[in-house]
Write an enzyme that holds these catalytic residues in place. Structure first.
Site, mmCIF file in Angstrom:
data_model
loop_
_atom_site.group_PDB
_atom_site.id
_atom_site.type_symbol
_atom_site.label_atom_id
_atom_site.label_comp_id
_atom_site.label_asym_id
_atom_site.label_seq_id
_atom_site.Cartn_x
_atom_site.Cartn_y
_atom_site.Cartn_z
ATOM 1 N N CYS A 171 4.695 0.704 -9.121
ATOM 2 C CA CYS A 171 3.357 0.514 -9.686
ATOM 3 C C CYS A 171 2.931 1.664 -10.607
ATOM 4 C CB CYS A 171 2.339 0.341 -8.564
ATOM 5 S SG CYS A 171 2.496 1.566 -7.239
ATOM 6 N N HIS B 209 -4.779 2.405 -9.480
ATOM 7 C CA HIS B 209 -4.212 3.750 -9.629
ATOM 8 C C HIS B 209 -4.735 4.358 -10.928
ATOM 9 C CE1 HIS B 209 -1.710 2.917 -6.326
ATOM 10 N NE2 HIS B 209 -0.525 2.819 -6.891
#
Lengths: 343, 343
Positions: free
Chosen positions: B130, B250
């Site tokens: 990710c 994130h």
């Protein structure tokens, strides 16, 4: 030579002022008389110091008669207005705001780095920004040994750096989110600016106002103050300052490029021996500095030491410290202790 | 040439599997038959897809008969065991785990960067980590124009990257702290390791296990995967990966050094025009990417663009994306869409 000192704390009822008073007590600072000063709004508050009750008085131009050392942490405007009056009355000012940090006549001091600058003051000694202090304290032994050509830092800063109101906002918003409600932003990222963002369960890449060059003031403080404290304009510094939902303790991911080759084991041993630094760096036991563990402690905690795999002069570090203590109150009291020793 | 496909989702009841099913529906993916697979523990769960109820079945070696495309997100061990069986049955596997990412025969694909690699697969296409995906997607247009010599990245990663249990732990601990109780660490930083740390109101500089070189596996994924996706071993990457108390999204502080000189205005216009990228970069209105605003969206958000004041080829960026979407499910579904178009 004086052995006891009349001390004034300006901003005595604030988060940093409270820690200064606690540290003067804990360190058994040679206080003759302690004068606690604040804005009109907080004047009249009664605080305790070594078992005595002291009533906080409103700070004004004539509050500093007979004061030897005045510790300011009531915002830049108060310092700009009142610090010259304290100096006029003969006090040495240790200023915790941004008001005088870049003034050529004001030494900018982190005792582990440049304590020698204290004696060169002309009345005002500036305490650097919290995020700068912990970084330069950790880098000092490495700077002395290997030289530093550049620093690239990303911060993970606690809300207490924005004051008690920001702490309350973050805790309130967290509760609102946990209860399934919409969190209302009110203070952060910058109280005096129009746009507010949620801090609970978020990361806000803005601390203080934006400058014309696209950096925030907090980021530019790290750039300028680092060069001034080391007395070395050749150090290239670039910073990204980010507020995260932590109450106390700034964390920093610091990439440093040395001028000379280095051995990681020597970095470790230099940091292990450095004053004011605690090395917490054992991957095998998952030991590294954490904000929650640094909170309430005076030291700067350093770990996650590892060489850049692509640049043999590059080092990654993780630096954590309590932003209200080493980042503010403790650094100021350390300076006061040195002044007291010099009489 | 096929126009409809039998699709299997392995790990259908997990956080990423759930998003894959939602995206297949939202994108009107040309599904003929949808097979939902999980561990024995979750088998029997009934999930909805386009108004139909589908019972989740236990995944096994023979689950893939007749399947054209199998999307795996049930952990590396499950992929290692079952992906070869899916390939044996003629399926193309899009694997969301770390199992095959560095295998020379498995293309590691972020469609905005290297969609051309998809057709070179030998049965398995790997979906990158990710934190890597969102960074390389944002850097791609700049890499093509200016070349990249080095990347220094510090991450601010959401707990959802560690699964639903980590989300629950973070919310539970937050509640415990707000109620004045001691928060009990149970899962993070790494479920399978003995030492646990508080994540609520903290920043943990460990994601995944430590490697012998002092970096965590998450950090090494960013180093290795970036080189493989760009097909360029000359890019130097160093990473510090940090978990913070955010649920989804994130954030990354990325410092990039280009091979050639650049103009900031051109960086802006390249990013504004790039597919899958949303530029959010207006200091005057305090606009920059935020995890809370990226959550639930497919794009990668980029802002805080500013030149390193000390290095004219250095650029600071702030890159944010939903780690379960572009960082996982959406990138996988994008790959599946390209395979479907190729029939």
């Amino acid at each position: 030579m004086k052995t006891k000192f009349n001390v004034a704390v300006v901003g005595a009822t604030g988060a940093v002022g409270e820690q200064i008073i606690r540290l003067l007590e804990k360190r058994d600072f040679p206080v003759d008389k302690l004068k606690l000063l604040s804005s009109a709004r907080s004047a009249g508050t009664v605080l305790r110091f070594k078992g005595q009750e002291i009533t906080v008085e409103e700070a004004g131009p004539d509050s500093f008669e007979g004061i030897d050392i005045a510790l300011f942490s009531a915002g830049g405007d108060v310092s700009k207005e009142l610090a010259p009056h304290a100096v006029r009355h003969g006090a040495v000012v240790i200023d915790n705001t941004n008001a005088f940090r870049m003034e050529p006549t004001a030494p900018l001091v982190v005792p582990e780095v440049n304590a020698d600058m204290i004696s060169k003051h002309q009345g005002i000694i500036a305490n650097p920004n919290c995020s700068t202090i912990q970084m330069v304290a950790a880098l000092k032994p490495l700077y002395d040994r290997f030289g530093i050509s550049r620093i690239i830092v990303s911060t993970y800063q606690a809300v207490s750096g924005a004051g008690a109101k920001a702490i309350n906002e973050m805790l309130r918003q967290s509760k609102e989110v946990l209860e399934g409600n919409d969190p209302k932003p009110d203070i952060l990222p910058v109280g005096s600016l129009p746009v507010k963002h949620q801090i609970a369960f978020n990361a806000i890449p803005q601390i203080d106002k934006f400058q014309d060059n696209g950096y925030t003031l907090e980021e530019m403080k790290m750039v300028r103050e680092t060069k001034k404290i080391f007395g070395d304009d050749s150090i290239e510094v670039t910073a990204t300052c980010v507020r995260i939902p932590v109450v106390y303790g700034h964390s920093e991911s610091v990439y440093v490029e040395f001028k000379n080759d280095y051995e990681l084991e020597e970095v470790r041993s230099l940091l292990a021996d450095a004053p004011g630094i605690t090395l917490v760096d054992d991957p095998a036991s998952q030991s590294y500095p954490l904000a929650t563990e640094a909170a309430g402690k005076e030291d700067v905690f350093v770990g996650r030491l590892r060489r850049d795999l692509g640049n043999k002069r590059g080092l990654n570090m993780w630096i954590v410290s309590d932003n209200l203590l080493k980042g503010a109150a403790w650094n100021a009291v350390q300076i006061a202790e040195i002044i007291a020793k010099q009489g």
